[in-house]
Design a protein around this motif. Structure first.
Motif, short mmCIF file in Angstrom:
data_model
loop_
_atom_site.label_atom_id
_atom_site.label_comp_id
_atom_site.label_asym_id
_atom_site.label_seq_id
_atom_site.Cartn_x
_atom_site.Cartn_y
_atom_site.Cartn_z
N ARG A 163 0.86 -1.18 0.00
CA ARG A 163 0.00 0.00 0.00
C ARG A 163 0.90 1.23 0.00
O ARG A 163 2.03 1.21 0.54
N CYS A 164 0.42 2.31 -0.61
CA CYS A 164 1.29 3.47 -0.73
C CYS A 164 0.50 4.78 -0.81
O CYS A 164 -0.73 4.78 -0.99
N GLU A 165 1.25 5.86 -0.68
CA GLU A 165 0.71 7.20 -0.87
C GLU A 165 1.65 7.92 -1.83
O GLU A 165 2.88 7.84 -1.69
N GLU A 167 2.82 11.40 -3.96
CA GLU A 167 2.81 12.85 -4.04
C GLU A 167 3.00 13.29 -5.50
O GLU A 167 3.60 12.56 -6.29
N ALA A 170 -1.08 13.34 -2.08
CA ALA A 170 -1.34 12.26 -1.12
C ALA A 170 -2.37 11.27 -1.66
O ALA A 170 -3.29 10.86 -0.96
N LYS A 171 -2.19 10.87 -2.92
CA LYS A 171 -3.11 9.91 -3.56
C LYS A 171 -2.76 8.49 -3.08
O LYS A 171 -1.59 8.10 -3.13
N ARG A 172 -3.75 7.74 -2.68
CA ARG A 172 -3.51 6.41 -2.14
C ARG A 172 -3.81 5.32 -3.16
O ARG A 172 -4.67 5.47 -4.03
N TYR A 194 -4.34 3.54 -8.36
CA TYR A 194 -4.97 4.40 -7.36
C TYR A 194 -6.32 3.83 -6.93
O TYR A 194 -7.01 3.16 -7.70
N PHE A 231 -1.37 2.58 4.58
CA PHE A 231 -2.21 3.61 3.97
C PHE A 231 -3.50 2.95 3.49
O PHE A 231 -3.64 2.63 2.30
N ARG A 234 -9.24 5.18 1.76
CA ARG A 234 -10.06 6.15 2.46
C ARG A 234 -11.54 5.84 2.28
O ARG A 234 -11.97 5.44 1.20
#
Length: 242
Positions: A163-165, A167, A170-172, A194, A231, A234
């Motif tokens: 999992r990542c974020e 820049e 701050a898109k996950r 994404y 991450f 959301r």
């Protein structure tokens, strides 16, 4: 003959307007029959550039036959009995008019601005200097080719499935690809799916398939833009605390 007082105030006529010097000028213009010939010229001057004093007007019927010259400035247009579809031809009598010589139609006749190489180099800012600055700031340019292992060290802790974020923004999402991608440039890249449709593709870039994901969810970025960790996706319905 019709006089100015005999003409209904709402009478008008739609005429095709042509010009002796500007061959591409042929608009349809509506005129009041109450207008004097001088007023007609004033209206045409604003449209074609020929001055009132240098303008001669000829009226042609819809078959192309000349009807008359409009040579009395104080006469109303209606005096000459024009009908819709008739042609009003402008003859520019001024040899030095802005319309003469094809200047308004042939851009090849316009004198081009030139500058010597020495004067160009003395300019504080010019495109050549701007380009040189951009190349120096962009290491992916042809003049500074990156090594094949560019940013390889930043991929040490990034693996497919993480999992990542990403820049900026701050898109996950999740990591779908790690490695070289010569089609994008030297060095190492990371493919991301994404969680939301914030990407540009479905994992195919420049005709090459790096991974699979829903359309609009995929991105391939440099590893320095990626942070892996906890991450979670959301919750779109989660309300922000006030």
């Amino acid at each position: 003959m019709a006089s100015l007082l005999q003409l209904p105030s709402d009478d008008s006529v739609l005429l095709i307007v042509t010009h002796s010097n500007v061959k591409s000028f042929s608009p349809e213009v509506r005129f009041s029959l109450q207008m004097s010939v001088e007023a007609v010229k004033e209206k045409l001057w604003k449209k074609c550039g020929t001055s009132v004093d240098s303008m001669r007007l000829e009226l042609y019927d819809d078959a192309g036959s000349k009807v008359c010259d409009l040579n009395e400035s104080i006469r109303p247009l209606g005096f000459y009995s024009p009908l819709d579809g008739y042609r009003l031809h402008i003859i520019d009598l001024d040899p030095s008019s802005v319309t003469s010589g094809g200047w308004l139609e042939d851009t090849s006749l316009v004198e081009k601005y030139t500058i010597s190489e020495e004067a160009y180099n003395k300019l504080g800012t010019n495109f050549r200097k701007f380009k040189e600055t951009m190349v120096s700031q962009n290491p992916t340019g042809n003049d500074r080719k990156l090594p094949d292992d560019y940013m390889e060290d930043m991929c040490a802790n990034i693996k497919v499935g993480d999992r990542c974020e990403v820049e900026p923004g701050a898109k996950r999402g999740g990591v779908k690809f790690v490695g070289r991608a010569e089609a994008l440039g030297p060095g190492f890249w990371v493919g991301i799916q994404y969680d939301e449709p914030l990407g540009k593709h479905d994992g195919m870039v420049k005709g090459m398939r790096f991974f699979d994901c829903p359309p609009g969810h995929g991105a391939v970025v440099r590893p320095d833009k990626v942070k892996v960790g906890d991450f979670p996706e959301r919750d779109p319905f989660e309300e922000e605390e006030i």
